[in-house]
Design an enzyme around this catalytic site. Structure first.
Site, PDB file in Angstrom:
ATOM      1  CB  ILE A   1      40.129  -4.044  73.285  1.00 54.23           C
ATOM      2  CG1 ILE A   1      38.702  -4.621  73.291  1.00 54.23           C
ATOM      3  CG2 ILE A   1      41.145  -5.130  73.552  1.00 54.23           C
ATOM      4  CD1 ILE A   1      38.478  -5.710  72.257  1.00 54.23           C
ATOM      5  N   GLY A   2      38.556  -1.214  74.701  1.00 56.38           N
ATOM      6  CA  GLY A   2      37.786  -0.028  74.358  1.00 56.38           C
ATOM      7  C   GLY A   2      36.943   0.427  75.533  1.00 56.38           C
TER       8      GLY A   2
ATOM      9  N   GLY B   1      33.668   3.374  76.713  1.00 58.74           N
ATOM     10  CA  GLY B   1      32.658   4.337  76.298  1.00 58.74           C
ATOM     11  C   GLY B   1      31.983   4.933  77.511  1.00 58.74           C
TER      12      GLY B   1
ATOM     13  N   GLY C   1      29.980   1.821  79.158  1.00 60.90           N
ATOM     14  CA  GLY C   1      30.576   0.521  79.414  1.00 60.90           C
ATOM     15  C   GLY C   1      31.968   0.411  78.847  1.00 60.90           C
ATOM     16  CD  GLU C   2      35.074  -2.194  81.793  1.00 61.39           C
ATOM     17  OE1 GLU C   2      35.869  -1.250  81.967  1.00 61.39           O
ATOM     18  OE2 GLU C   2      34.887  -3.087  82.640  1.00 61.39           O
ATOM     19  CB  ILE C   3      34.922  -3.150  74.147  1.00 60.94           C
ATOM     20  CG1 ILE C   3      33.694  -2.331  73.756  1.00 60.94           C
ATOM     21  CG2 ILE C   3      35.034  -4.389  73.258  1.00 60.94           C
ATOM     22  CD1 ILE C   3      33.751  -1.734  72.373  1.00 60.94           C
TER      23      ILE C   3
ATOM     24  CE  LYS D   1      28.632  -1.027  73.657  1.00 62.76           C
ATOM     25  NZ  LYS D   1      27.998  -0.455  72.447  1.00 62.76           N
TER      26      LYS D   1
ATOM     27  CG  ASP E   1      28.813   6.554  65.561  1.00 60.68           C
ATOM     28  OD1 ASP E   1      29.344   7.570  65.068  1.00 60.68           O
ATOM     29  OD2 ASP E   1      29.170   6.061  66.645  1.00 60.68           O
TER      30      ASP E   1
END
Length: 439
Positions: free
Chosen positions: A169-170, A172, A175-177, A190, A286
């Protein structure tokens, strides 16, 4: 030969042998004296910017790179404080500890920052230098370790995580979510990329975020459930929020009505007021629509998430400001003092909140026609997005203008923002009832 003469001769011979072979204690004392002398010499030559003399000493005795004075300062501390680049490079080539701490627990990088030796700062950072000390560096306070529960309370066995029907779902840089399941419950995970599992800085950032999340408990903050820190890949697990993020919601819906925008703003401000509670203040750094999550598809409740760039600081004085990392966060929502690498405080989050409030009322990101970096540059030069929507009310525009004020001291706190929003909400409800009555 008489007994007296014999004794005298024996004594003379013993004395001669003693001169040839000094006792162990005397030899040790001589050795210590020489060591102290060499320590003084390398510190002195480092201070004098005499690279040749420093190198000669290190060629003779490599251990001198770790020499310490009475304040526990190394030659690298001396070179860093005075910005002596060539001496520092020589010391680093011979294995100097870039993060050695002196009597006050300051590292060489902390000294270089304090003396504003910018070239030295870049050099030390390139060797993995960190800025910390008893009170942080000369500019930045040491992060306050949050009161952590026992690790066994939140360490999760990766075998309990079910990825059989997972989805990404995300993504970066690190890493990844993933949406997966933990003990039958949908969760967001995460996960650090396997290729970065041994990267020291990535692991440091991961543990920093876990240590922050463990501490947080609030209805408007994404809830931390646990982490995998003892096995690879490293992961931390939070509640899964079905509504997606505010960025996508605004992209789909466009501008929000003032009443919905106020309700959304109240949820964000409640979460942020909790984070900004003194003396242990968490500056998000952020805050943007992508990091604000909707609890469900009805979009009736928001939570603030993603604390990867957050900074936990101990506030000694309510007017304290800090020199933290410049250009941290997302350019489009960035406060001008961050973009300009100036000292800042928790009011950077208030600025970002003002930009988000504008986006909720207008339906478009602030300065949407510009690339993010160009938008941040314009904002730093004093420009602000213009209001075009007919949906905003004067009180909301006034609040937005105050939140993105160039002078951070003029921006309201989130507690003040909450009071203002509650009044606006009441006035909107009264107007609504009055309109119904008149129809």
């Amino acid at each position: 030969m008489s007994e007296a003469e014999g004794g005298s001769e024996e004594a003379s011979r013993t004395a001669a042998e003693s001169q040839e072979r000094p006792p162990a204690a005397a030899a040790e004392k001589q050795k210590e004296k020489a060591r102290v002398s060499r320590t003084s010499m390398i510190l002195w030559h480092a201070h004098q910017n005499d690279v040749a003399a420093v190198r000669k000493l290190l060629e003779e005795d490599r251990s001198l790179v770790h020499a310490r004075d009475y304040d526990n300062r190394t030659p690298l501390h001396v070179a860093s404080l005075h910005g002596l680049i060539d001496v520092a490079k020589c010391l680093l080539d011979y294995g100097a500890d870039v993060n050695a701490q002196d009597r006050w627990k300051n590292t060489p990088l902390a000294d270089a920052e304090g003396a504003k030796k910018h070239s030295m700062i870049e050099l030390l950072k390139s060797y993995g230098g960190l800025s910390f000390g008893q009170n942080g560096s000369h500019f930045e306070p040491k992060p306050v370790p949050p009161p952590l529960p026992n690790k066994c309370d939140w360490e999760i066995d990766p075998a309990e995580l079910d990825f059989s029907s997972s989805s990404i779902i995300g993504k970066g840089s690190f890493g990844e979510i993933i949406k997966a399941s933990w003990r039958g419950t949908p969760v967001a995970i995460k996960r650090i990329l396997p290729s970065l599992s041994d990267d020291r800085l990535v692991i440091q950032d991961f543990r920093h975020e876990v240590n922050l999340l463990v501490k947080l408990r609030h209805p408007n903050i994404v809830q931390f459930l646990g982490a995998v820190t003892e096995k690879k890949p490293l992961m931390f697990i939070t509640e899964y929020l079905r509504g997606g993020d505010l960025h996508q919601h605004l992209k789909d819906k466009g501008s929000l009505s003032p009443s919905i925008a106020v309700n959304f703003a109240l949820d964000i401000a409640r979460g942020m007021a909790y984070l900004h509670n003194e003396p242990n203040v968490i500056i998000h750094r952020d805050l943007k629509p992508r990091n604000i999550l909707l609890v469900n598809s009805s979009a009736d409740h928001l939570k603030v998430g993603d604390f990867g760039l957050s900074k936990l600081i101990k506030v000694q004085n309510s007017h304290d400001v800090y020199k933290m990392t410049g250009e941290t966060g997302s350019y489009r929502y960035m406060a001008p003092e961050v973009f300009k690498h100036r000292k800042y405080d928790k009011k950077v989050d208030v600025f970002s909140f003002g930009m988000i409030l504008y986006e909720m009322l207008e339906g478009d990101p602030p300065l949407a026609s510009y690339e993010p970096y160009e938008a941040a540059k314009l904002v730093a030069d004093g420009q602000r997005p213009s209001f075009r929507s007919k949906g905003f009310i004067p009180e909301l525009r006034e609040l937005t203008d105050e939140c993105w004020a160039p002078d951070m001291n003029r921006r309201p706190t989130f507690l003040e923002i909450l009071k203002r929003l509650e009044k606006i909400k009441d006035s909107l409800q009264n107007d609504h009832h009055w309109n119904i009555f008149n129809t």
